[in-house]
Design an enzyme around this catalytic site. Structure first.
Site, short mmCIF file in Angstrom:
data_model
loop_
_atom_site.label_atom_id
_atom_site.label_comp_id
_atom_site.label_asym_id
_atom_site.label_seq_id
_atom_site.Cartn_x
_atom_site.Cartn_y
_atom_site.Cartn_z
N SER A 1 0.85 -1.19 0.00
CA SER A 1 0.00 0.00 0.00
C SER A 1 0.89 1.24 0.00
O SER A 1 2.11 1.15 0.16
CB SER A 1 -0.90 0.01 1.24
OG SER A 1 -1.82 -1.05 1.22
N GLU B 1 0.59 12.27 -10.13
CA GLU B 1 -0.54 11.79 -10.93
C GLU B 1 -1.77 11.71 -10.04
O GLU B 1 -1.65 11.69 -8.80
CB GLU B 1 -0.23 10.40 -11.51
CG GLU B 1 0.03 9.36 -10.45
CD GLU B 1 0.71 8.11 -10.97
OE1 GLU B 1 0.31 7.01 -10.54
OE2 GLU B 1 1.65 8.23 -11.79
N LYS C 1 -4.77 10.13 -7.90
CA LYS C 1 -4.92 8.87 -7.16
C LYS C 1 -6.35 8.37 -7.38
O LYS C 1 -7.30 8.86 -6.76
CB LYS C 1 -4.64 9.05 -5.67
CG LYS C 1 -4.69 7.73 -4.90
CD LYS C 1 -4.39 7.92 -3.43
CE LYS C 1 -4.41 6.57 -2.72
NZ LYS C 1 -5.71 5.89 -2.83
N ASP D 1 -9.66 6.29 -7.16
CA ASP D 1 -10.31 5.66 -6.01
C ASP D 1 -11.04 4.41 -6.48
O ASP D 1 -12.20 4.44 -6.88
CB ASP D 1 -11.28 6.65 -5.36
CG ASP D 1 -11.73 6.18 -3.98
OD1 ASP D 1 -11.12 5.23 -3.46
OD2 ASP D 1 -12.68 6.76 -3.43
N TYR E 1 -0.70 2.03 -12.91
CA TYR E 1 0.01 3.12 -12.24
C TYR E 1 1.45 2.78 -11.86
O TYR E 1 2.18 3.66 -11.43
CB TYR E 1 -0.76 3.63 -11.03
CG TYR E 1 -1.10 2.59 -9.96
CD1 TYR E 1 -0.13 1.93 -9.24
CD2 TYR E 1 -2.43 2.30 -9.68
CE1 TYR E 1 -0.45 1.00 -8.27
CE2 TYR E 1 -2.77 1.37 -8.69
CZ TYR E 1 -1.77 0.73 -7.99
OH TYR E 1 -2.09 -0.19 -7.03
N LYS F 1 5.67 10.34 -6.69
CA LYS F 1 6.66 9.27 -6.87
C LYS F 1 8.00 9.86 -7.29
O LYS F 1 8.03 10.75 -8.16
CB LYS F 1 6.18 8.26 -7.93
CG LYS F 1 4.87 7.57 -7.61
CD LYS F 1 4.40 6.71 -8.75
CE LYS F 1 3.05 6.07 -8.44
NZ LYS F 1 2.50 5.31 -9.58
N LYS G 1 -3.55 12.91 0.36
CA LYS G 1 -5.01 12.83 0.33
C LYS G 1 -5.67 14.21 0.33
O LYS G 1 -5.20 15.14 0.99
CB LYS G 1 -5.52 12.03 1.54
CG LYS G 1 -5.21 10.54 1.49
CD LYS G 1 -5.99 9.85 0.38
CE LYS G 1 -5.98 8.34 0.50
NZ LYS G 1 -6.93 7.83 1.46
N CYS H 1 -50.77 20.11 4.75
CA CYS H 1 -49.64 21.02 4.80
C CYS H 1 -49.17 21.19 6.25
O CYS H 1 -49.97 21.51 7.13
CB CYS H 1 -50.02 22.37 4.22
SG CYS H 1 -48.72 23.63 4.38
N CYS I 1 -49.99 25.10 7.32
CA CYS I 1 -51.34 25.65 7.47
C CYS I 1 -52.42 24.59 7.59
O CYS I 1 -53.61 24.91 7.69
CB CYS I 1 -51.66 26.56 6.29
SG CYS I 1 -51.83 25.69 4.70
N CYS J 1 -49.17 22.18 -1.40
CA CYS J 1 -50.22 22.80 -0.58
C CYS J 1 -51.06 23.69 -1.48
O CYS J 1 -50.54 24.50 -2.25
CB CYS J 1 -49.58 23.61 0.54
SG CYS J 1 -50.76 24.64 1.46
N CYS K 1 -51.27 30.36 3.16
CA CYS K 1 -50.35 29.50 3.90
C CYS K 1 -49.17 30.33 4.36
O CYS K 1 -48.46 30.92 3.52
CB CYS K 1 -49.88 28.35 3.01
SG CYS K 1 -48.56 27.35 3.73
#
Length: 649
Positions: free
Chosen positions: A71, A102, A104, A106, A214, A276, A300, A394, A397, A406, A412
């Site tokens: 990771s 570059e 990342k 997800d 990548y 990198k 991040k 409503c 009202c 309504c 109202c």
């Protein structure tokens, strides 16, 4: 054989908490997390060392990685990145380090192995040492070549990358899932991971998956010695690769900001950038730990998604009576701001997402985009929860609700508050200081029942409102008085004609030039300007006696509207009619856009640069070189206060 990912050199494995191990298994293996990605990142970052992933699932065969599939170490602050750079410089004995940066992606990490140009196997990361054999599923992804392009390719090539879904593909997939009665995925990352792990490859083939490479983990044969050149080589061989930017450490932060600013325009999710060391020789020299390459870093972004709880579902009533459900949330910080409520749009959308009281939901806010609930985390749904029941009366009202509206109109209170607030807004009459809180008090105190009542308010009445001192009350009355002279388009937008917003109001004003002409126009005349639907609403609105009376009262109270292309209001001095005006400097009482709008309403042509043909310069604080040039040319200047006093538009 050369490798981008050398055998780890540090023996620093530390066991993790059992609860975190469970979260890792849910995140990496089951694609059914019980916590948000942002919360998961924070938990992993809190550990002394990060474990790589989770054990492979039993129903897939295991593949041992020839080179551990590690990771990336995460960074969340500029200080983290600078510390990384300082360590790299120390290891290499130089400050002249070139980085390849570059996006990342997800998604879910995969490894593809090509021998003799043919794809022979594909696996997930798994626990970093063993991954799941997903070869047949990977073969169904259109962007993954079964054979490398061209005649010249390495004898052996292992490429690691990310399988992901575009946002459009994810939305389409979830809609189909809901239509089929299946559970939707929480986000594109989980959808991609779940799709890749389908037991039947035919099912994977029906999912909108993409793949991007990548890093090159192994290669036999001639291949470039820079990471950025390797990515170009992958593209030539038919493997998608991310665009590269080559930068110094200062350029890293510029690239990070640019990507964060534009991430919502990419069409797919990224959660940061990857930094990198570009030289493969330097990468080999720097090495790796048991958990992560030391020559790369994931920087991040501020999380755009968080999980929180629905504490209530309120019904708001709009100015035309539409009932809108709004989720009241346990406040959560996401996308740079605290979110405590999110509109659910309408009954159909609420039923589609099946959001219930007590649900844990995924809240997304991308940049300046209005926050939205993207999914319900079903594994956290409280036992015994019931679907939300939309009201038949409503809530403001108690009037009858038909088709989620309504039917009481301005009788109202909620509709009246919303109508008054819109009437006073900048796109309408432009009454400063009359927001939702003041409008609500005016209605609640029975001081304003219709728009003309605003022009009958006294200082004593306004001072009696909560939060109103004598000065602020007088400022509100002054702003109401200034609104008596207004462009025709603004009045048409203000008075509440259904489907007539700013654009349609401008079209009507431009064509008919006067309020009387609009009121007397036939449906056929109107249809040529605003179409059949809007023309019907305009005719219906002015056919009602109470609306005719409302317009008459406004006129009797001194409201005068004009069409900017024909003439300025009677009480103006006409000094701007047909004149070229430049605005320069800073203004505290109005925005530059508002000043331009007022000048345009007075017949002026607002231009950017001062020249001999400029007639006036409106100068604020710190006007700069434009004012100096105006003085040298003898062009008169005028303040914003003079515009308001002499030309109360």
């Amino acid at each position: 054989m050369t490798s981008d990912l050398k055998t780890p050199v540090a023996n620093d494995s530390i066991p993790t908490d059992p609860q975190i191990e469970r979260y890792q298994h849910q995140y990496h293996s089951l694609d059914a997390p019980e916590i948000s990605d942002a919360e998961y990142d924070r938990l992993i970052a809190s550990l002394p060392q990060q474990s790589v992933g989770a054990s492979p699932l039993g129903h897939f065969g295991k593949i041992q990685h020839n080179v551990p599939m590690l990771s990336l170490q995460n960074a969340f602050t500029k200080e983290d990145v600078l510390a990384f750079h300082k360590r790299i410089c120390h290891d290499l004995g130089t400050t002249n380090v070139e980085y390849a940066v570059e996006p990342k992606y997800d998604g879910v990490a995969v490894s593809l192995l090509y021998q003799g140009g043919e794809l022979v196997r594909a696996s997930t990361r798994g626990d970093g040492l063993f991954g799941e054999d997903v070869t047949e599923n990977i073969r169904t992804i259109p962007s993954v070549p079964q054979r490398l392009l061209g005649e010249k390719y390495p004898d052996l090539l292992e490429v690691r990358g990310e399988v992901y879904m575009t946002r459009a593909g994810f939305d389409d997939f979830n809609l189909r899932a809901i239509a089929n009665g299946d559970k939707p995925f929480v986000n594109p990352r989980n959808a991609a991971a779940g799709s890749l792990r389908q037991v039947d490859p035919k099912e994977t083939a029906n999912r909108p998956l993409e793949m991007i490479g990548y890093v090159v983990a192994q290669v036999q044969g001639d291949f470039p010695s820079l990471h950025s050149e390797r990515m170009k080589a992958l593209a030539i061989l038919g493997l998608p690769a991310p665009p590269q930017a080559l930068v110094t450490i200062d350029g890293v932060f510029q690239y990070y900001q640019e990507m964060q600013d534009h991430r919502t325009t990419l069409g797919f999710d990224i959660d940061g950038i990857v930094i990198k060391v570009n030289s493969i020789h330097f990468q080999d020299q720097i090495g790796s730990t048991n958990h992560a390459p030391r020559w790369a870093l994931s920087y991040k972004f501020t999380p755009q998604e968080e999980w929180t709880t629905v504490e209530g579902i309120d019904i708001q009533v709009g100015r035309f009576g539409t009932l809108t459900p709004v989720a009241k949330l346990k406040p959560v910080f996401v996308g740079g701001t605290t979110v405590s409520s999110v509109t659910l749009h309408n009954e159909a959308r609420l039923k589609e997402k099946d959001i219930r009281l007590g649900d844990t939901v995924v809240v997304r806010r991308a940049g300046e985009v209005v926050p939205q609930i993207t999914a319900v985390v079903m594994v956290r749904r409280p036992e015994g929860s019931a679907p939300f029941v939309f009201p038949t009366q409503c809530p403001s009202c108690s009037g009858e609700v038909r088709s989620n509206k309504c039917t009481a109109g301005l009788a109202c209170p909620a509709q009246r508050v919303a109508a008054i607030q819109h009437f006073a807004s900048r796109s309408a009459m432009g009454i400063d200081g009359l927001g939702a809180a003041v409008a609500e008090q005016l209605v609640k105190g029975n001081l304003v029942r219709s728009f003309p009542d605003l022009y009958r308010l006294t200082l004593e009445q306004v001072e009696g409102l909560e939060g109103m001192a004598e000065k602020s009350a007088q400022n509100l009355l002054d702003s109401i008085a200034l609104s008596k002279s207004v462009p025709l388009s603004k009045l048409l937008n203000a008075i509440g004609i259904p489907r007539v917003g700013k654009s349609a109001a401008n079209d009507l004003a431009e064509h008919f030039s006067s309020l009387e002409a609009v009121m007397c126009a036939t449906k056929e005349d109107l249809k040529k300007v605003v179409g059949s639907v809007v023309s019907h609403e305009v005719v219906e609105f002015f056919a009602q006696s109470h609306n005719q009376e409302m317009v008459r009262q406004l006129q009797n109270l001194g409201i005068r509207c004009f069409h900017v292309a024909s003439q300025a209001p009677e009480n103006s001095l006409h000094i701007f009619l047909g004149k070229k005006v430049v605005i320069t400097g800073k203004f505290s009482s109005m925005t530059r856009a508002e000043i331009k709008e007022k000048l345009t309403a007075l017949g002026a042509r607002v231009v950017d640069n001062v020249s001999k043909k400029t007639d006036y310069v409106v100068a604020g604080q710190d006007p700069g070189v434009k004012l100096e040039k105006a003085k040298s040319l003898g062009i008169p200047t005028i303040s914003i206060e003079e515009i308001l006093v002499k030309n109360p538009v």
